[in-house]
Design a protein around this motif. Structure first.
Motif, short mmCIF file in Angstrom:
data_model
loop_
_atom_site.label_atom_id
_atom_site.label_comp_id
_atom_site.label_asym_id
_atom_site.label_seq_id
_atom_site.Cartn_x
_atom_site.Cartn_y
_atom_site.Cartn_z
N ARG A 95 22.47 -7.24 -27.90
CA ARG A 95 22.46 -8.68 -28.11
C ARG A 95 21.47 -9.34 -27.16
O ARG A 95 21.09 -8.76 -26.15
CB ARG A 95 23.85 -9.26 -27.86
CG ARG A 95 24.93 -8.65 -28.74
CD ARG A 95 25.29 -9.60 -29.86
NE ARG A 95 26.09 -8.97 -30.90
CZ ARG A 95 27.40 -8.96 -30.97
NH1 ARG A 95 28.10 -9.52 -30.02
NH2 ARG A 95 28.00 -8.40 -31.99
N GLY A 96 21.10 -10.57 -27.48
CA GLY A 96 20.19 -11.35 -26.64
C GLY A 96 18.79 -11.35 -27.23
O GLY A 96 18.52 -10.70 -28.24
N TYR A 97 17.91 -12.11 -26.61
CA TYR A 97 16.54 -12.25 -27.10
C TYR A 97 15.53 -11.51 -26.23
O TYR A 97 14.33 -11.74 -26.35
CB TYR A 97 16.17 -13.74 -27.20
CG TYR A 97 16.95 -14.44 -28.29
CD1 TYR A 97 16.57 -14.32 -29.61
CD2 TYR A 97 18.10 -15.17 -27.99
CE1 TYR A 97 17.28 -14.93 -30.63
CE2 TYR A 97 18.83 -15.79 -29.00
CZ TYR A 97 18.41 -15.66 -30.31
OH TYR A 97 19.13 -16.27 -31.31
N GLY A 98 16.01 -10.63 -25.38
CA GLY A 98 15.11 -9.82 -24.56
C GLY A 98 14.55 -8.65 -25.36
O GLY A 98 14.71 -8.56 -26.57
N THR A 99 13.88 -7.74 -24.65
CA THR A 99 13.20 -6.60 -25.28
C THR A 99 13.81 -5.30 -24.81
O THR A 99 14.05 -5.12 -23.61
CB THR A 99 11.70 -6.62 -24.92
OG1 THR A 99 11.15 -7.89 -25.32
CG2 THR A 99 10.95 -5.51 -25.62
N LEU A 100 14.05 -4.38 -25.77
CA LEU A 100 14.57 -3.06 -25.45
C LEU A 100 13.59 -2.00 -25.96
O LEU A 100 13.21 -2.03 -27.13
CB LEU A 100 15.93 -2.83 -26.12
CG LEU A 100 16.50 -1.41 -26.05
CD1 LEU A 100 16.79 -1.00 -24.60
CD2 LEU A 100 17.76 -1.30 -26.90
N TYR A 101 13.19 -1.10 -25.06
CA TYR A 101 12.42 0.09 -25.44
C TYR A 101 13.26 1.30 -25.03
O TYR A 101 13.68 1.41 -23.88
CB TYR A 101 11.08 0.16 -24.69
CG TYR A 101 10.13 -0.98 -25.00
CD1 TYR A 101 9.46 -1.02 -26.21
CD2 TYR A 101 9.90 -1.99 -24.07
CE1 TYR A 101 8.57 -2.05 -26.50
CE2 TYR A 101 9.03 -3.02 -24.35
CZ TYR A 101 8.37 -3.05 -25.56
OH TYR A 101 7.50 -4.08 -25.84
#
Length: 129
Positions: A95-101
């Motif tokens: 969840r959230g508007y951050g970035t996941l790699y």
């Protein structure tokens, strides 16, 4: 369901348990070593998922470890680890508007089976061992 909020740590191999919201408080890279996983999800069903919350402007990069055994996969050595290991039947909500790699670790170099008649191939070259 009552959720518990937990700040996500910075070390590899952390287990994300169902019923918890893991908050990424600042941008970071979590890198596993050996054949280990970066993060592991456990104890989370569809009614009780683990949640990873990444706020806007924050980046989480998770890397699985590189294969053990000197880079040569032999009996007893593992392949590369998962960036985020999510076993069958486990649930992880991001969840959230951050970035996941999330990146899996490099697998081991292959060798032919003991009963094979072809030469071993390591780094694209035949190995006479």
């Amino acid at each position: 369901m009552t959720e518990s909020y937990v700040a996500l740590g910075t070390s590899a191999g952390q287990t994300l348990y169902g019923g918890n919201v893991y908050v990424v408080t600042s941008s970071r890279t979590i890198s596993a070593s050996g054949s280990n996983h970066g993060l592991i999800v456990s104890g989370s069903g569809s009614a009780n998922p683990a949640v990873l919350f990444i706020p806007e402007g924050v980046t989480l990069t998770v890397k699985g470890g590189t294969a053990s055994g000197g880079g040569v996969t032999t009996s007893g050595s593992g392949g590369g680890g998962a960036g985020i290991y999510l076993p069958s039947g486990q649930y992880l909500y991001v969840r959230g508007y951050g970035t996941l790699y999330a990146y899996g670790g490099s697998g081991g170099k292959a060798r032919n089976g003991a009963s094979g008649s072809n030469g071993d191939v390591i780094d694209g070259k035949e190995d006479s061992q």
